[in-house]
Design a protein around this motif. Structure first.
Motif, PDB file in Angstrom:
ATOM      1  N   ARG A 278      -0.981   7.908  -2.335  1.00  0.00           N
ATOM      2  CA  ARG A 278      -2.119   7.557  -1.480  1.00  0.00           C
ATOM      3  C   ARG A 278      -3.447   7.862  -2.166  1.00  0.00           C
ATOM      4  NH1 ARG A 278      -1.962   7.161   4.212  1.00  0.00           N
ATOM      5  NH2 ARG A 278      -3.978   7.352   5.256  1.00  0.00           N
ATOM      6  N   LEU A 279      -3.501   8.940  -2.914  1.00  0.00           N
ATOM      7  CA  LEU A 279      -4.741   9.323  -3.579  1.00  0.00           C
ATOM      8  C   LEU A 279      -5.213   8.228  -4.541  1.00  0.00           C
ATOM      9  CD1 LEU A 279      -3.988  13.088  -4.260  1.00  0.00           C
ATOM     10  CD2 LEU A 279      -5.694  12.174  -2.669  1.00  0.00           C
ATOM     11  N   GLY A 280      -4.276   7.559  -5.191  1.00  0.00           N
ATOM     12  CA  GLY A 280      -4.644   6.454  -6.066  1.00  0.00           C
ATOM     13  C   GLY A 280      -5.262   5.302  -5.305  1.00  0.00           C
ATOM     14  N   ASP A 281      -4.683   4.986  -4.131  1.00  0.00           N
ATOM     15  CA  ASP A 281      -5.253   3.935  -3.285  1.00  0.00           C
ATOM     16  C   ASP A 281      -6.670   4.299  -2.859  1.00  0.00           C
ATOM     17  OD1 ASP A 281      -2.983   2.388  -3.415  1.00  0.00           O
ATOM     18  OD2 ASP A 281      -2.185   3.040  -1.482  1.00  0.00           O
ATOM     19  N   LEU A 282      -6.860   5.550  -2.459  1.00  0.00           N
ATOM     20  CA  LEU A 282      -8.178   5.983  -1.990  1.00  0.00           C
ATOM     21  C   LEU A 282      -9.205   5.925  -3.119  1.00  0.00           C
ATOM     22  CD1 LEU A 282      -7.344   9.022   0.326  1.00  0.00           C
ATOM     23  CD2 LEU A 282      -7.520   6.602   0.904  1.00  0.00           C
ATOM     24  N   ASP A 283      -8.825   6.405  -4.292  1.00  0.00           N
ATOM     25  CA  ASP A 283      -9.758   6.378  -5.421  1.00  0.00           C
ATOM     26  C   ASP A 283     -10.154   4.948  -5.764  1.00  0.00           C
ATOM     27  OD1 ASP A 283      -9.666   9.114  -5.553  1.00  0.00           O
ATOM     28  OD2 ASP A 283      -8.282   9.196  -7.255  1.00  0.00           O
TER      29      ASP A 283
ATOM     30  N   ALA B 118      -0.471  17.262   4.346  1.00  0.00           N
ATOM     31  CA  ALA B 118      -1.574  18.219   4.211  1.00  0.00           C
ATOM     32  C   ALA B 118      -1.471  19.056   2.945  1.00  0.00           C
ATOM     33  CB  ALA B 118      -1.615  19.119   5.444  1.00  0.00           C
ATOM     34  N   SER B 119      -0.250  19.346   2.518  1.00  0.00           N
ATOM     35  CA  SER B 119      -0.055  20.193   1.336  1.00  0.00           C
ATOM     36  C   SER B 119      -0.440  19.495   0.039  1.00  0.00           C
ATOM     37  CB  SER B 119       1.411  20.638   1.255  1.00  0.00           C
ATOM     38  OG  SER B 119       2.267  19.520   1.054  1.00  0.00           O
ATOM     39  N   VAL B 120      -0.575  18.186   0.083  1.00  0.00           N
ATOM     40  CA  VAL B 120      -0.818  17.410  -1.135  1.00  0.00           C
ATOM     41  C   VAL B 120      -2.272  17.473  -1.584  1.00  0.00           C
ATOM     42  CG1 VAL B 120      -0.820  15.062  -2.087  1.00  0.00           C
ATOM     43  CG2 VAL B 120       1.124  15.868  -0.725  1.00  0.00           C
ATOM     44  N   SER B 121      -3.207  17.418  -0.632  1.00  0.00           N
ATOM     45  CA  SER B 121      -4.620  17.361  -1.017  1.00  0.00           C
ATOM     46  C   SER B 121      -5.509  17.888   0.096  1.00  0.00           C
ATOM     47  CB  SER B 121      -5.018  15.912  -1.335  1.00  0.00           C
ATOM     48  OG  SER B 121      -6.412  15.822  -1.601  1.00  0.00           O
TER      49      SER B 121
ATOM     50  N   ALA C 294       0.873  -1.178   0.000  1.00  0.00           N
ATOM     51  CA  ALA C 294       0.000   0.000   0.000  1.00  0.00           C
ATOM     52  C   ALA C 294       0.906   1.223   0.000  1.00  0.00           C
ATOM     53  CB  ALA C 294      -0.915  -0.007   1.223  1.00  0.00           C
ATOM     54  N   GLU C 295       1.304   1.636  -1.196  1.00  0.00           N
ATOM     55  CA  GLU C 295       2.334   2.670  -1.303  1.00  0.00           C
ATOM     56  C   GLU C 295       1.925   3.981  -0.641  1.00  0.00           C
ATOM     57  OE1 GLU C 295       2.549   2.405  -5.589  1.00  0.00           O
ATOM     58  OE2 GLU C 295       4.569   1.556  -5.438  1.00  0.00           O
ATOM     59  N   GLY C 296       0.610   4.198  -0.575  1.00  0.00           N
ATOM     60  CA  GLY C 296       0.131   5.448  -0.012  1.00  0.00           C
ATOM     61  C   GLY C 296       0.324   5.588   1.473  1.00  0.00           C
ATOM     62  N   ILE C 297       0.778   4.547   2.153  1.00  0.00           N
ATOM     63  CA  ILE C 297       1.005   4.680   3.588  1.00  0.00           C
ATOM     64  C   ILE C 297       2.216   5.559   3.859  1.00  0.00           C
ATOM     65  CG2 ILE C 297       2.465   2.628   3.861  1.00  0.00           C
ATOM     66  CD1 ILE C 297       1.065   2.153   6.546  1.00  0.00           C
TER      67      ILE C 297
END
Length: 374
Positions: free
Chosen positions: A81-86, A128-131, A72-75
């Motif tokens: 992480r946004l790709g995992d969430l989508d 936080a700055s990412v999204s 889970a690369e978004g960890i």
């Protein structure tokens, strides 16, 4: 596949292991957590803030989970992480720290204060700055009230909307129901900061030799897991019974990963205690304790079928789904299957309240989730 979009009241991010060590002066960096494994790989010795203890290393099943988690690369990367969430159908999410789970174990105020600022600055820069879909929880000292207030006010000024607190502060500090913490509750209400409490974050007892273990023997694994849920309930009970939430009606609390159906039950018990033992109750409340609990405390769950019933059958509106990304107890990899099972045959308005509405009340700055595809 058609998606049910949800927000999440519970997720985790893995900071760099050397975050504190790299940002603190050497005299403090040397006190941050460090571990050495035994040659046989069964135990490790942990040193933190001048304290030393030994703990058993994860079982083979847990090791396999950790290996899977690394996929889970978004960890570790807020952009990936946004790709995992989508993929999972998760839109906005509350993000708890990993290193910060050590905070209630520190005993040196200067060290804890410095670590919390380092974590907050890093979270602003890297997450936080990412999204604007990310609700990153700020971290504050739980040793010195004044330090906690100062950091909360600084964090609010930087754009944080939520502050992570452990279920109980270090034993050397006053417990949450004591009047000492009144300035923190006042500051959080004034800043519009949600108190985000994650279950299982009581201070570690470094002298018991049972770090992370309350029970041994038959049923121990299930009992130990279940035991962690009670700490969140105790936090909520303390803030209601002590009058903290009564005095601060705009202060909101999120208890993450502990289920939701306990809220109506705990409210009934507190109401009964207040009514039947009113002659001994201090302080007196201006509102019914159950009403305070049901309106100011939000609770996230991941798999509990009873959580949906807490809304539909018991009138508890502040039920919130949480994916617990990417932990073993969470829904990563099967979030859509879980949501479809939970909400099969459930009215649309109920589903939207639990998956999106309660979250949006706490964090209205997060953009609305896409429309469901079911």
């Amino acid at each position: 596949m058609p998606k049910i979009w949800t927000n999440s009241g519970d997720s985790h991010f893995l900071e760099p292991a050397d975050l504190w060590e790299s940002r603190l002066p050497r005299r403090l960096a040397d006190l941050t957590p460090k571990a050495d494994k035994d040659p046989d790989g069964e135990y490790e010795t942990v040193r933190v803030d001048g304290q030393t203890f030994r703990r058993k290393l994860p079982t083979s099943a847990a090791v396999q989970f950790l290996e899977n988690t690394r996929k889970a690369e978004g960890i570790r990367d807020a952009r990936l992480r946004l790709g995992d969430l989508d993929h999972e159908g998760v839109w906005g999410e509350v993000i708890f720290p990993s290193l910060g789970m050590w905070s209630s174990t520190f005993r040196t105020p200067e060290l804890l204060k410095a670590c919390m600022r380092a974590s907050n600055e890093w979270a602003l820069e890297e997450v936080a700055s990412v999204s604007d879909r990310y609700v990153v929880t700020a971290q504050v000292s739980t040793l010195v009230v004044e330090d906690a207030v100062t950091e909360l006010e600084w964090a609010a000024g930087q754009g944080f909307r939520s502050v992570f607190l452990p279920t109980r502060p270090h034993p050397s500090a006053p417990d949450w129901h004591m009047a000492d913490w009144e300035p923190l509750w006042r500051a959080a209400e004034q800043a519009g900061m949600v108190l985000a409490i994650h279950i299982g974050t009581d201070p570690v007892d470094l002298t018991s030799g049972k770090v992370g273990v309350a029970y041994r023997g038959p049923g121990g694994a299930v009992m130990n897991y279940t035991e962690t849920t009670f700490s969140g309930q105790r936090f909520a009970m303390k803030l209601v019974a002590s009058g903290a939430l009564d005095r601060h009606p705009d202060l909101k609390v999120l208890i993450s990963e502990g289920g939701a159906s306990w809220i109506p039950f705990l409210g009934d018990r507190m109401r009964e205690g207040y009514r039947q033992h009113h002659m001994a109750v201090r302080p007196k409340l201006t509102r019914d304790p159950k009403d305070i609990l049901m309106t100011q405390v939000y609770a996230s769950f991941q798999h509990d079928e009873s959580a949906v019933a807490a809304y539909t059958a018991m009138g508890y509106r502040n039920v919130m789904f949480g994916s617990d990304y990417p932990h073993m107890e969470g829904t990563y990899g099967h979030t859509q299957d879980t949501l479809k099972e939970l909400f099969d045959g459930v009215p649309v308005e109920t589903r939207l309240r639990i998956t999106q509405g309660a979250f949006a009340e706490l964090f209205p700055h997060v953009p609305p989730a896409p429309a469901d595809e079911v």
